[in-house]
Write a protein that holds these residues in place. Structure first.
Motif, PDB file in Angstrom:
ATOM      1  N   GLN A  17      39.791 -35.149 -13.783  1.00 53.72           N
ATOM      2  CA  GLN A  17      38.573 -35.321 -13.015  1.00 53.72           C
ATOM      3  C   GLN A  17      38.416 -36.773 -12.578  1.00 53.72           C
ATOM      4  OE1 GLN A  17      38.713 -33.822 -16.021  1.00 53.72           O
ATOM      5  NE2 GLN A  17      38.205 -31.706 -15.543  1.00 53.72           N
ATOM      6  N   PHE A  21      32.685 -36.760 -10.635  1.00 59.76           N
ATOM      7  CA  PHE A  21      32.681 -35.536 -11.430  1.00 59.76           C
ATOM      8  C   PHE A  21      33.138 -35.758 -12.870  1.00 59.76           C
ATOM      9  CE2 PHE A  21      33.663 -31.018 -12.274  1.00 59.76           C
ATOM     10  CZ  PHE A  21      32.456 -30.485 -11.868  1.00 59.76           C
ATOM     11  N   MET A  23      32.478 -36.349 -16.675  1.00 57.38           N
ATOM     12  CA  MET A  23      31.370 -36.092 -17.598  1.00 57.38           C
ATOM     13  C   MET A  23      31.689 -36.551 -19.028  1.00 57.38           C
ATOM     14  SD  MET A  23      29.067 -34.728 -15.675  1.00 57.38           S
ATOM     15  CE  MET A  23      29.431 -34.761 -13.924  1.00 57.38           C
ATOM     16  N   PRO A  56      24.727 -27.185 -16.403  1.00 53.03           N
ATOM     17  CA  PRO A  56      26.104 -27.282 -15.889  1.00 53.03           C
ATOM     18  C   PRO A  56      26.806 -28.575 -16.309  1.00 53.03           C
ATOM     19  CG  PRO A  56      24.619 -26.582 -14.149  1.00 53.03           C
ATOM     20  CD  PRO A  56      23.770 -26.997 -15.319  1.00 53.03           C
ATOM     21  N   GLY A  57      26.059 -29.670 -16.393  1.00 57.61           N
ATOM     22  CA  GLY A  57      26.628 -30.939 -16.833  1.00 57.61           C
ATOM     23  C   GLY A  57      27.050 -30.907 -18.284  1.00 57.61           C
ATOM     24  N   GLU A  60      30.206 -28.770 -18.489  1.00 57.24           N
ATOM     25  CA  GLU A  60      31.341 -29.538 -17.964  1.00 57.24           C
ATOM     26  C   GLU A  60      31.734 -30.640 -18.936  1.00 57.24           C
ATOM     27  OE1 GLU A  60      34.516 -30.374 -15.646  1.00 57.24           O
ATOM     28  OE2 GLU A  60      33.192 -28.627 -15.456  1.00 57.24           O
ATOM     29  N   ASN A  61      30.770 -31.264 -19.607  1.00 61.03           N
ATOM     30  CA  ASN A  61      31.075 -32.252 -20.636  1.00 61.03           C
ATOM     31  C   ASN A  61      31.910 -31.627 -21.749  1.00 61.03           C
ATOM     32  OD1 ASN A  61      29.827 -33.091 -23.561  1.00 61.03           O
ATOM     33  ND2 ASN A  61      30.327 -34.892 -22.329  1.00 61.03           N
ATOM     34  N   ALA A  63      33.914 -28.989 -21.494  1.00 61.08           N
ATOM     35  CA  ALA A  63      35.251 -28.698 -20.960  1.00 61.08           C
ATOM     36  C   ALA A  63      36.074 -29.976 -20.803  1.00 61.08           C
ATOM     37  CB  ALA A  63      35.134 -27.971 -19.624  1.00 61.08           C
ATOM     38  N   GLN A  64      35.453 -31.050 -20.337  1.00 63.58           N
ATOM     39  CA  GLN A  64      36.193 -32.294 -20.155  1.00 63.58           C
ATOM     40  C   GLN A  64      36.564 -32.928 -21.496  1.00 63.58           C
ATOM     41  OE1 GLN A  64      34.677 -35.016 -17.183  1.00 63.58           O
ATOM     42  NE2 GLN A  64      34.274 -33.333 -15.755  1.00 63.58           N
ATOM     43  N   TYR A  85      41.670 -25.678 -16.175  1.00 63.41           N
ATOM     44  CA  TYR A  85      40.376 -25.135 -15.781  1.00 63.41           C
ATOM     45  C   TYR A  85      39.785 -24.346 -16.939  1.00 63.41           C
ATOM     46  CZ  TYR A  85      43.222 -20.983 -14.866  1.00 63.41           C
ATOM     47  OH  TYR A  85      44.097 -19.933 -14.985  1.00 63.41           O
ATOM     48  N   ILE A  86      38.504 -24.037 -16.828  1.00 65.82           N
ATOM     49  CA  ILE A  86      37.832 -23.231 -17.836  1.00 65.82           C
ATOM     50  C   ILE A  86      38.252 -21.786 -17.623  1.00 65.82           C
ATOM     51  CG2 ILE A  86      35.620 -22.439 -18.748  1.00 65.82           C
ATOM     52  CD1 ILE A  86      34.395 -25.065 -17.658  1.00 65.82           C
ATOM     53  N   THR A 139      40.229 -22.917 -22.384  1.00 59.71           N
ATOM     54  CA  THR A 139      40.713 -23.660 -21.238  1.00 59.71           C
ATOM     55  C   THR A 139      42.186 -23.313 -21.014  1.00 59.71           C
ATOM     56  OG1 THR A 139      41.309 -25.591 -22.555  1.00 59.71           O
ATOM     57  CG2 THR A 139      39.093 -25.558 -21.593  1.00 59.71           C
TER      58      THR A 139
END
Length: 143
Positions: A17, A21, A23, A56-57, A60-61, A63-64, A85-86, A139
């Protein structure tokens, strides 16, 4: 960047990322089974609404943070971080949304990892150490 010298603040080569984008801010800890990231919520974040990082943040945090585990693992092997990707999200619970300027800490525990698919349990904590979100996700490395 040295291996096992935490925290690692420049993670730009460890996750695919790119700003705006991103996070996660830093890698706080790493083992084969676990990763810990930190992230400061800034007012200009894409997912900030009403002075809080939205759902959503937070997802995404999570997942990242998993991507950071994979990216650092590849870094230790001398390879470039892959794109992923998730694959699925299971039972995410959000107790509280973090406020702007708050630093959250996210811990992901690897439950299973096989052929580029990683199943994790993830928890997000506020500065006081209270769990504000948790869940499980899968993931998948693209390719």
């Amino acid at each position: 960047m040295k291996a096992n010298n935490f925290p690692i603040l420049d993670i730009s080569n460890l996750i695919p990322q790119k700003v705006p984008f991103v996070m996660v801010d830093s890698l706080q800890d790493f083992t084969n089974e676990k990763v810990v990231s930190a992230f400061k919520i800034i007012p200009s974040n894409l997912f900030v609404e009403n002075n809080h990082l939205g759902e959503p943040g937070l997802v995404e945090n999570m997942a990242q943070t998993v991507a950071l585990h994979t990216g650092y693992d590849y870094f230790l092997k001398g390879e470039q971080a892959p794109t992923g990707y998730i694959g699925s999200i299971k039972s995410v619970t959000i107790h509280k949304l973090p406020s702007i300027n708050e630093v959250i800490r996210t811990e992901a525990t690897i439950l299973h990892e096989f052929m580029g698919v990683t199943m994790v349990s993830v928890s997000v904590f506020n500065a006081e150490g209270q769990e504000i979100a948790s869940g499980e996700m899968k993931t998948v490395i693209a390719g």
